[in-house]
Design an enzyme around this catalytic site. Structure first.
Site, PDB file in Angstrom:
ATOM      1  N   HIS A 157       0.805  -1.217   0.000  1.00 33.31           N
ATOM      2  CA  HIS A 157       0.000   0.000   0.000  1.00 33.31           C
ATOM      3  C   HIS A 157       0.838   1.268   0.000  1.00 33.31           C
ATOM      4  CE1 HIS A 157      -4.018  -1.901   0.795  1.00 33.31           C
ATOM      5  NE2 HIS A 157      -3.220  -2.893   1.164  1.00 33.31           N
ATOM      6  N   ASP A 364       3.799   9.267  -1.609  1.00 31.98           N
ATOM      7  CA  ASP A 364       2.631   8.548  -1.112  1.00 31.98           C
ATOM      8  C   ASP A 364       2.313   7.393  -2.043  1.00 31.98           C
ATOM      9  OD1 ASP A 364       0.697   8.204   0.814  1.00 31.98           O
ATOM     10  OD2 ASP A 364      -0.156  10.210   0.580  1.00 31.98           O
TER      11      ASP A 364
END
Length: 472
Positions: A157, A364
């Protein structure tokens, strides 16, 4: 349909589900777990004096969960240590904050061993096993060592770092090799997959054929599969009283002013200090817009025991105070900085009231806040998303104003451009982004990964790796 065994560091239990919003992972896994009568396994978040492997089973809304408690030493070395003080900063390109300690690595190996030992008896031969995130990178290898030939997938993730950074980690080769015991490894973007492929090319004697990495008798598919938003469910919040109240409250408080909003967990990867400095630069560059705009920054604290997070909070308190002291007037405060979270319904109203959504992480894996902001907008009069080029979402949300979060001037220009954007252009950009997040939502993500995992063939007969993990 094969049964799904989902494994992650934390599991959202029934009690948590009654008081908190379901996270994206919970939403994505719920349908597959219910349909297959599967199990979600992980750490309870609770501490025990001595690890026993005792499992607590629960069932809520048709989803079965199985959780274990960890010892204080496990939590310190595995979670606070290797996961959050070694891997998290390293994988977000912050080598300066990466702490290398043998105790951390030992705790990480020990807890992965304990996960494998405990979940093993729950896994049946035809089950599909889906492991999640950086806390459990070697878990697939641990299961293979115990003879499991199931189809096992892994999804990362967060970003995957380039080889030049990864090699700063002791035993980096062993960590990468452990990932090749999975049948499918999923990444949020092509950039992160390519970084992994670059390492395999440079440091392993492996063959690459398109998406397939072959290493010895192992074949692993490297899949780009960006996680999405539960768009329909999130948009349903538009009709809630909480959403309408928060939208009205903000619009009344900001009457005559354009609202800029940022919603981020308090973390150095989110670029919050850089964002505040860029906003200060914007106010300096555009004195005519002072008192006509305001920034609402929502930043719930996290990992408060880690020193680097304590430093971030102190720096943001100082920056917001300095900017307000420099620019504020008797009836206008440039920044409202809030250190607590809000419900999904209230966030919907906050997003919808904001003319600009500021999502500017330094690095991110995805950033679902960017997608939430887009989903919350009124298509007839949408706000503008200002998005970091280093967020995984930038590869999908091309209608955003893309900025470099390391440049205060570039971000200041991006804010100004967003505020000045004409309606027709805002509508066109919003439509393109909204169509994307509807098409590639969280259910598409889960379905895409699971289909890839189901197509994987059985693994060869069980083998013992040359270097077994010492669990003591």
């Amino acid at each position: 349909m094969p049964r799904l065994i989902a494994i992650s560091n934390r599991v959202q239990t029934e009690t948590e589900g009654e008081t908190a919003n379901r996270g994206g992972l919970a939403v994505a896994l719920a349908a597959g777990l219910r349909a297959s009568n599967g199990i979600w396994f992980g750490w309870s978040g609770e501490q025990t004096e001595e690890f026993t492997g005792q499992i607590t089973f629960r069932r809520a809304n048709g989803v079965a969960t199985a959780t274990i408690d960890l010892e204080a030493q496990d939590i310190e070395e595995y979670y606070n240590g290797f996961a959050n003080r070694t891997l998290w900063p390293l994988f977000h390109y912050r080598l300066d904050l990466t702490e290398i300690a043998r105790d951390f690595a030992g705790g990480y190996a020990r807890v992965n061993h304990r996960f494998a030992e405990t979940v093993g008896p729950l896994i049946e031969p035809d089950d599909l096993v889906w492991v999640h995130d950086y806390h459990l990178l070697p878990l697939g290898q641990q299961l293979r060592e115990r003879g499991f030939r199931n189809r096992i997938g892994f999804f990362l993730h967060i970003p995957w770092p380039p080889p030049s950074l990864l090699i700063s980690l002791p035993d980096h080769r062993e960590l990468v090799e452990s990932l090749l015991d999975y049948d499918v490894v999923g990444f949020q973007s092509e950039e992160w997959r390519q970084a992994f492929m670059d390492y395999v090319t440079a440091h392993l004697d492996a063959d690459i054929d398109g998406e397939i990495v072959s290493f010895g008798n192992r074949r692993t598919r490297m899949l780009v599969c960006p996680i999405g938003l539960d768009t329909a469910d999130f948009c349903s919040a538009a009709h809630s009283m909480a959403a309408k109240q928060s939208q009205t409250q903000l619009m009344v408080s900001a009457v005559g002013r354009d609202m800029i909003v940022g919603v981020d967990r308090l973390d150095y990867s989110k670029g919050l200090q850089e964002r505040f400095i860029a906003y200060q630069q914007f106010l300096t560059n555009h004195p005519e817009l002072c008192e006509k705009v305001s920034l609402l920054q929502i930043a719930p604290p996290s990992r408060g025991d880690v020193p680097s997070y304590q430093q971030i909070r102190a720096e943001l308190n100082a920056l917001s105070g300095s900017i307000n002291g420099e620019f504020a007037t008797i009836d206008w405060v440039p920044i409202r900085y809030v250190n607590h979270g809000y419900s999904r319904e209230k966030l919907f109203g906050i997003y919808r009231a904001a003319r600009v959504g500021l999502v500017t992480p330094l690095r991110d894996g995805m950033n679902l806040v960017a997608k939430e902001y887009v989903a919350a907008q009124d298509p007839a009069d949408p706000g503008v998303l200002v998005l970091s080029r280093f967020a995984g979402a930038a590869a999908q949300l091309e209608g955003a104003v893309i900025v470099n979060p390391h440049s205060s001037e570039d971000m200041a220009d991006g804010i100004a451009r967003a505020l000045a954007m004409p309606l027709a252009e805002r509508q066109e950009r919003h439509k393109a982004m909204f169509d994307c997040i509807v098409k590639q939502d969280v259910h598409w993500w889960s379905k895409t990964f699971m289909e890839a995992l189901e197509k994987a063939g059985p693994k060869p007969a069980a083998r013992l790796l040359p270097k077994a993990v010492n669990a003591d």
